[in-house]
Design a protein around this motif. Structure first.
Motif, mmCIF file in Angstrom:
data_model
loop_
_atom_site.group_PDB
_atom_site.id
_atom_site.type_symbol
_atom_site.label_atom_id
_atom_site.label_comp_id
_atom_site.label_asym_id
_atom_site.label_seq_id
_atom_site.Cartn_x
_atom_site.Cartn_y
_atom_site.Cartn_z
ATOM 1 N N HIS A 177 -12.745 14.943 19.812
ATOM 2 C CA HIS A 177 -11.717 15.961 20.013
ATOM 3 C C HIS A 177 -12.101 17.308 19.366
ATOM 4 O O HIS A 177 -11.866 18.374 19.944
ATOM 5 C CB HIS A 177 -10.412 15.424 19.415
ATOM 6 N N HIS B 113 -12.770 21.041 21.132
ATOM 7 C CA HIS B 113 -12.073 22.298 20.809
ATOM 8 C C HIS B 113 -13.074 23.454 20.725
ATOM 9 O O HIS B 113 -12.816 24.561 21.191
ATOM 10 C CB HIS B 113 -11.373 22.184 19.450
ATOM 11 N N SER C 55 -6.335 24.157 13.624
ATOM 12 C CA SER C 55 -5.230 23.583 14.398
ATOM 13 C C SER C 55 -4.249 22.931 13.442
ATOM 14 O O SER C 55 -4.343 23.096 12.222
ATOM 15 C CB SER C 55 -5.777 22.567 15.397
ATOM 16 N N HIS D 195 -6.710 20.099 12.005
ATOM 17 C CA HIS D 195 -8.071 20.355 11.529
ATOM 18 C C HIS D 195 -8.285 21.800 11.097
ATOM 19 O O HIS D 195 -7.670 22.699 11.652
ATOM 20 C CB HIS D 195 -9.093 20.047 12.631
ATOM 21 N N ASP E 111 -4.083 21.736 22.387
ATOM 22 C CA ASP E 111 -4.711 20.525 22.915
ATOM 23 C C ASP E 111 -4.625 20.506 24.442
ATOM 24 O O ASP E 111 -3.553 20.717 25.010
ATOM 25 C CB ASP E 111 -4.028 19.288 22.330
HETATM 26 ZN ZN ZN Z 1 -6.516 19.565 18.638
#
Ligand code: ZN
Ligand code: KG4
Length: 339
Positions: A118, A122, A143, A146, A310
């Motif tokens: 993931h 990004h 995010s 993260h 996302d």
């Molecule tokens: Zn994300």
């Protein structure tokens, strides 16, 4: 797009379900034909994502989301040549819905699937279309889950130069917003209110953990103690200073993010810089990124808004790279929650 029965144009279905958004996307020949996102409103009333609710909603949303993505691309399920799916990091229950669905679909259609990271996805949104950064490239991924500085080199090889040791930048916005009585997610609201406030009105502790890592827990405590102290003196303090508080908190977070990115520019010599993830929608961060790139005579790269939060387009694109490298998934592969 035209329906095709041969493999000359590889059609990839991307699936994302790592947190609270169910998303499906169709990619063919590096072009995105659809990117459908089903967001979950239910978490707003709890002030954060409730993992159990997230997985239940994914179960309900996944099939209609895939059907809509196919419809928008003018395709049928049988037209897909391969599937790309988020394997992690994320919430285990949420990931399992997408990953297990993809394994089943891959068996039913007798087509391969690939596992996608993931976080890598990004960062890779910068390479989907539009203004593509030259390599090497430094990306600040920010995010709700993260916060990392990632160096992207030839063949999209990625190296994490620094990451948060506690909260993510988005969490810092959301937790600060909660203290100010703002609804979840507070990041976009803080951004909006900050535009009418004075960023220098209040000062908060900027965390310092050395090297290129981040820490936001000290900031959270600093805001909490400050508010408690002021509210004791004036019960209406938060309401009457909301815009200035938002502007000052945003200024602190953004200055911190940008100063760490500047350290990374100096350490690596890489001057092409970008941002990714939900917090990349922040207007102050966008402006500061451009200022930083100009200061170092490099390029600033900011993804389209729909590629910041996302989405499955980033999964389909990252999946295509893995397909080209023939790194296929197997039915024994499992999801992971942390990197
Ligand atoms: Zn994300
Ligand atoms: O990438 P994302 O959609 O989901 C994941 O966490 O993976 O990021 C969501 C985060 C939330 O914490 C939200 O408050 C923050 O991005 N966010 C913002 C803005 N828009 C979204 N933070 C600051 N300013 C914004 N304009």
């Amino acid at each position: 797009m035209e329906s095709t029965n041969n493999n000359s144009h590889k059609i990839i279905l991307g699936i994302e379900s790592s947190c609270d958004d169910t998303s499906a996307s169709i990619l063919c020949d590096s072009k995105i034909y659809s990117n459908v996102i089903a967001s979950q409103k239910i978490h707003e009333e709890f002030g954060g994502v409730v993992p159990e609710w997230a997985s239940r909603k994914h179960q309900k949303n996944i099939l209609p989301t895939v059907h809509l993505a196919l419809k928008k691309a003018n395709l049928k399920l049988q037209d897909i040549n391969a599937i790309a799916c988020t394997q992690g990091p994320g919430l285990m229950g949420s990931l399992l819905v997408g990953h297990t669905f993809v394994k089943g679909l891959s068996m039913a259609l007798n087509i391969p699937f690939v596992n996608v990271d993931h976080i890598d996805a990004h960062v890779l949104v910068h390479f989907i279309d539009g203004d593509i950064p030259p390599l090497p490239f430094l990306c600040l991924l920010v995010s709700g889950g993260h916060t990392q500085i990632v160096l992207v080199q030839e063949n999209y090889e990625m190296q994490i130069l620094g990451k948060t040791i506690d909260d993510a930048a988005g969490e810092a916005f959301d937790k600060a917003g909660k203290m100010l009585g703002l609804p979840y997610p507070s990041g976009p609201i803080i951004d909006q209110l900050a535009s009418q406030g004075n960023p220098g009105a209040f000062s908060f502790n900027i965390p310092n953990v050395g090297d290129l890592n981040f820490s936001f827990s000290g900031l959270k405590t600093s805001i909490l103690y400050f508010l408690q102290k002021e509210v004791k003196k004036n019960a209406d303090f938060i309401n009457s200073n909301k815009n200035d508080l938002c502007a000052s908190i945003q200024y602190t977070i953004v200055s911190y993010l940008v100063s760490q990115l500047e350290k990374a520019i100096i350490e690596t010599g890489v001057k092409n810089i970008g941002i990714a993830g939900g917090v990349a929608a922040n207007s102050a961060l966008r402006n500061k990124l451009v200022e930083l790139a100009n200061k170092h005579k490099g390029g600033a790269f900011i993804p389209k808004f729909e590629y910041c939060t996302d989405n499955a387009a980033m999964i389909a694109f990252a999946g295509k790279i893995k397909f080209d490298q023939e790194k296929f998934g197997t039915l024994t592969d499992v999801c992971f929650t942390k990197k």
